[in-house]
Design a protein around this motif. Structure first.
Motif, PDB file in Angstrom:
ATOM      1  N   UNK A 151       0.829  -1.212   0.000  1.00 28.78           N
ATOM      2  CA  UNK A 151       0.000   0.000   0.000  1.00 28.78           C
ATOM      3  C   UNK A 151       0.861   1.260   0.000  1.00 28.78           C
ATOM      4  N   UNK A 152       2.013   1.197   0.675  1.00 31.81           N
ATOM      5  CA  UNK A 152       2.908   2.350   0.673  1.00 31.81           C
ATOM      6  C   UNK A 152       3.403   2.647  -0.744  1.00 31.81           C
ATOM      7  N   UNK A 153       3.789   1.587  -1.468  1.00 30.34           N
ATOM      8  CA  UNK A 153       4.273   1.784  -2.843  1.00 30.34           C
ATOM      9  C   UNK A 153       3.142   2.242  -3.767  1.00 30.34           C
ATOM     10  N   UNK A 154       1.971   1.596  -3.624  1.00 27.74           N
ATOM     11  CA  UNK A 154       0.866   1.885  -4.541  1.00 27.74           C
ATOM     12  C   UNK A 154       0.276   3.267  -4.317  1.00 27.74           C
ATOM     13  N   UNK A 155      -0.124   3.554  -3.065  1.00 24.65           N
ATOM     14  CA  UNK A 155      -0.832   4.803  -2.781  1.00 24.65           C
ATOM     15  C   UNK A 155       0.111   5.947  -2.400  1.00 24.65           C
ATOM     16  N   UNK A 156       1.312   5.612  -1.947  1.00 27.57           N
ATOM     17  CA  UNK A 156       2.233   6.659  -1.521  1.00 27.57           C
ATOM     18  C   UNK A 156       3.260   7.060  -2.564  1.00 27.57           C
ATOM     19  N   UNK A 157       3.852   6.060  -3.225  1.00 28.37           N
ATOM     20  CA  UNK A 157       4.931   6.343  -4.175  1.00 28.37           C
ATOM     21  C   UNK A 157       4.410   6.410  -5.608  1.00 28.37           C
ATOM     22  N   UNK A 158       3.660   5.389  -6.035  1.00 27.16           N
ATOM     23  CA  UNK A 158       3.210   5.320  -7.429  1.00 27.16           C
ATOM     24  C   UNK A 158       2.131   6.341  -7.735  1.00 27.16           C
ATOM     25  N   UNK A 159       1.089   6.388  -6.921  1.00 26.41           N
ATOM     26  CA  UNK A 159      -0.039   7.286  -7.179  1.00 26.41           C
ATOM     27  C   UNK A 159       0.051   8.593  -6.404  1.00 26.41           C
ATOM     28  N   UNK A 160       0.795   8.637  -5.335  1.00 26.47           N
ATOM     29  CA  UNK A 160       1.005   9.870  -4.571  1.00 26.47           C
ATOM     30  C   UNK A 160      -0.236  10.395  -3.877  1.00 26.47           C
ATOM     31  N   UNK A 161      -1.177   9.500  -3.557  1.00 29.62           N
ATOM     32  CA  UNK A 161      -2.407   9.939  -2.885  1.00 29.62           C
ATOM     33  C   UNK A 161      -2.134  10.262  -1.419  1.00 29.62           C
ATOM     34  N   UNK A 162      -1.333   9.436  -0.770  1.00 30.61           N
ATOM     35  CA  UNK A 162      -0.975   9.632   0.630  1.00 30.61           C
ATOM     36  C   UNK A 162       0.539   9.770   0.755  1.00 30.61           C
ATOM     37  N   UNK A 163       1.026  10.432   1.821  1.00 30.43           N
ATOM     38  CA  UNK A 163       2.474  10.501   2.046  1.00 30.43           C
ATOM     39  C   UNK A 163       3.048   9.104   2.241  1.00 30.43           C
ATOM     40  N   UNK A 164       4.196   8.860   1.627  1.00 34.30           N
ATOM     41  CA  UNK A 164       4.826   7.540   1.738  1.00 34.30           C
ATOM     42  C   UNK A 164       5.463   7.341   3.097  1.00 34.30           C
ATOM     43  N   UNK A 165       5.907   8.421   3.725  1.00 36.97           N
ATOM     44  CA  UNK A 165       6.496   8.351   5.061  1.00 36.97           C
ATOM     45  C   UNK A 165       5.941   9.469   5.931  1.00 36.97           C
ATOM     46  N   UNK A 166       6.017   9.270   7.246  1.00 37.16           N
ATOM     47  CA  UNK A 166       5.523  10.276   8.198  1.00 37.16           C
ATOM     48  C   UNK A 166       6.617  10.491   9.244  1.00 37.16           C
ATOM     49  N   UNK A 167       7.710  11.192   8.896  1.00 34.60           N
ATOM     50  CA  UNK A 167       8.848  11.289   9.803  1.00 34.60           C
ATOM     51  C   UNK A 167       8.694  12.291  10.940  1.00 34.60           C
ATOM     52  N   UNK A 168       7.684  13.134  10.877  1.00 36.27           N
ATOM     53  CA  UNK A 168       7.552  14.205  11.864  1.00 36.27           C
ATOM     54  C   UNK A 168       6.669  13.790  13.025  1.00 36.27           C
ATOM     55  N   UNK A 169       6.998  14.301  14.227  1.00 35.81           N
ATOM     56  CA  UNK A 169       6.157  14.074  15.398  1.00 35.81           C
ATOM     57  C   UNK A 169       4.864  14.877  15.312  1.00 35.81           C
ATOM     58  N   UNK A 170       4.825  15.880  14.446  1.00 37.65           N
ATOM     59  CA  UNK A 170       3.626  16.701  14.251  1.00 37.65           C
ATOM     60  C   UNK A 170       2.853  16.197  13.031  1.00 37.65           C
ATOM     61  N   UNK A 171       2.608  14.914  12.977  1.00 38.46           N
ATOM     62  CA  UNK A 171       1.949  14.311  11.819  1.00 38.46           C
ATOM     63  C   UNK A 171       0.485  14.722  11.763  1.00 38.46           C
TER      64      UNK A 171
END
Length: 309
Positions: A151-171
Motif C-alpha cells: 500500500x505504501x508503494x501503490x498509494x504513496x509512491x506510485x499514485x502519490x495519494x498519501x504521504x509515503x512516510x511520516x517522519x515528523x512528530x507533528x503528523x
C-alpha cells in the motif's frame, strides 16, 4: 458500579507490579554492553563506563535496581534514558502520535469490520457473504509488513495519494490514514468474521423469531436487538486489540518511518536502554488495563442483563 470500578482499579496494582518486574528482569538480563557505540568507533574509557554505570545504577543487584526504578515510578518519574533525556518527555510526544494511530486503526476496524460482518451475516450464503469470507481470509493470510509495503508503494509512491512516510512528530491526520489502515487491516478481517459469525447465530435465536412474529421488520430486529447482542464479543476483541495495536505498531511505524512508541521501544532494545523500554511498556500495560476496564463497563450498555453490582 462505583464499588466495581474501585475493585478493578485495586486489582490492577499487582498486575502492574508483576508485569513491570518481569519486563524489568527480561530487559536488564539481556546480554551486551549498554555503552557500546556511545563513544564513536573506539571503545569507551574505563572512567566513562564506571560513571555511566553509576549514574544508571547498573552496578546494583537487579532487585535493588528494580526497587529504585519503582520508587521513582510511583512518584511519576519514569527515569532518564541513556542519552540524558527524561523518558516522560519522549513518551509524551511519541504516545500522542501512536495513540492517534491506534485510535484511527480502531475506527477503521470498527466501522469497516462491523459493516462488512453485518452485510455478510444478513445475506448468508449470497455473493456478499462469500466475498467478505474470502477477502477476510486473504487479508489474514498475508503478513502486515507485506500489506504495508504494497500500500505504501501503490498509494504513496506510485499514485502519490498519501504521504509515503511520516517522519515528523507533528503528523497530520491525513498523513496517518494509510498507516492506520495498514495497522488495523488484520483486525478489520477478524472483526468482520466475528461479527458475521455471532450475527448468524443470533438470527436463529428464539427472541428474533418472536420479534418477527410480533411484526417487527427485519431491519429493526437486526439493528435494535440482534446486533447489540452480537457486538459483545466484538467489543471484547476490539478492547483487547487496542493494547495490541499500541505495542504492535512497531512494524507499521518502521515501514512509514513514524516517530512513535514502536520505534522508541525498538531503538531502546537495540541500544539496551532498559529504563526507556521498561517505562514505555509499563505505560502500555496501564493503558491496556484501563481500556479493558472500559470494555467491561460497556457490556452493561450493550446488554442490560449484565450487572456490575
Amino acid at each position: 458500579m462505583g464499588k466495581y470500578i474501585v475493585r478493578r482499579l485495586l486489582q490492577m496494582i499487582p498486575v502492574i507490579l508483576g508485569a513491570t518486574f518481569i519486563i524489568f528482569v527480561m530487559v536488564f538480563a539481556l546480554p551486551g554492553d549498554p555503552t557500546s557505540g556511545k563513544c564513536g568507533e573506539r571503545p569507551c574509557s574505563a572512567e566513562y563506563v564506571a560513571k555511566f554505570k553509576e549514574e544508571h545504577n547498573l552496578n546494583d543487584p537487579l532487585p535493588v535496581q528494580y526497587g529504585k526504578y519503582l520508587g521513582k515510578f510511583v512518584q511519576g518519574d519514569l527515569g532518564t534514558n541513556y542519552y540524558g533525556i527524561p523518558v516522560k518527555e519522549d513518551l509524551a510526544k511519541r504516545y500522542t502520535i501512536t495513540g492517534r494511530l491506534a485510535v484511527m486503526a480502531i475506527l477503521f476496524e470498527t466501522i469497516i469490520g462491523v459493516l462488512a460482518g453485518v452485510l455478510a451475516g444478513v445475506r448468508k450464503g449470497r455473493f456478499i457473504d462469500n466475498l467478505v469470507t474470502v477477502s477476510t481470509l486473504f487479508v489474514i493470510s498475508i503478513p502486515v509488513f507485506v500489506i504495508g509495503v504494497f500500500l505504501q508503494y501503490t498509494f504513496g509512491i506510485k499514485w502519490g495519494i498519501f504521504p509515503a512516510t511520516v517522519p515528523s512528530l507533528e503528523a497530520s491526520t491525513y498523513s496517518l490514514l494509510l498507516p492506520a489502515f495498514v495497522l488495523g487491516s488484520l483486525s478489520i478481517a477478524y472483526v468482520a468474521r466475528l461479527t458475521r459469525t455471532n450475527l448468524v447465530e443470533n438470527l436463529r435465536a428464539d427472541y428474533v423469531r418472536t420479534a418477527a412474529a410480533k411484526g417487527l421488520t427485519k431491519t429493526r430486529a437486526v439493528g435494535v436487538h440482534t446486533l447489540r447482542n452480537s457486538l459483545i464479543p466484538v467489543v471484547t476483541f476490539i478492547g483487547a486489540d487496542f493494547g495490541g495495536l499500541l505495542g504492535g505498531a512497531i512494524v507499521t511505524e518502521r515501514i512509514f518511518n513514524i516517530q512513535g512508541v514502536g520505534g522508541y521501544i525498538w531503538k531502546g532494545i537495540n541500544s539496551r536502554d532498559g529504563v526507556a523500554v521498561v517505562s514505555a511498556v509499563t505505560v502500555l500495560v496501564i493503558v491496556y488495563l484501563l481500556v479493558n476496564l472500559l470494555v467491561d463497563l460497556l457490556y452493561g450498555v450493550l446488554d442490560p442483563r449484565i450487572s456490575h453490582d
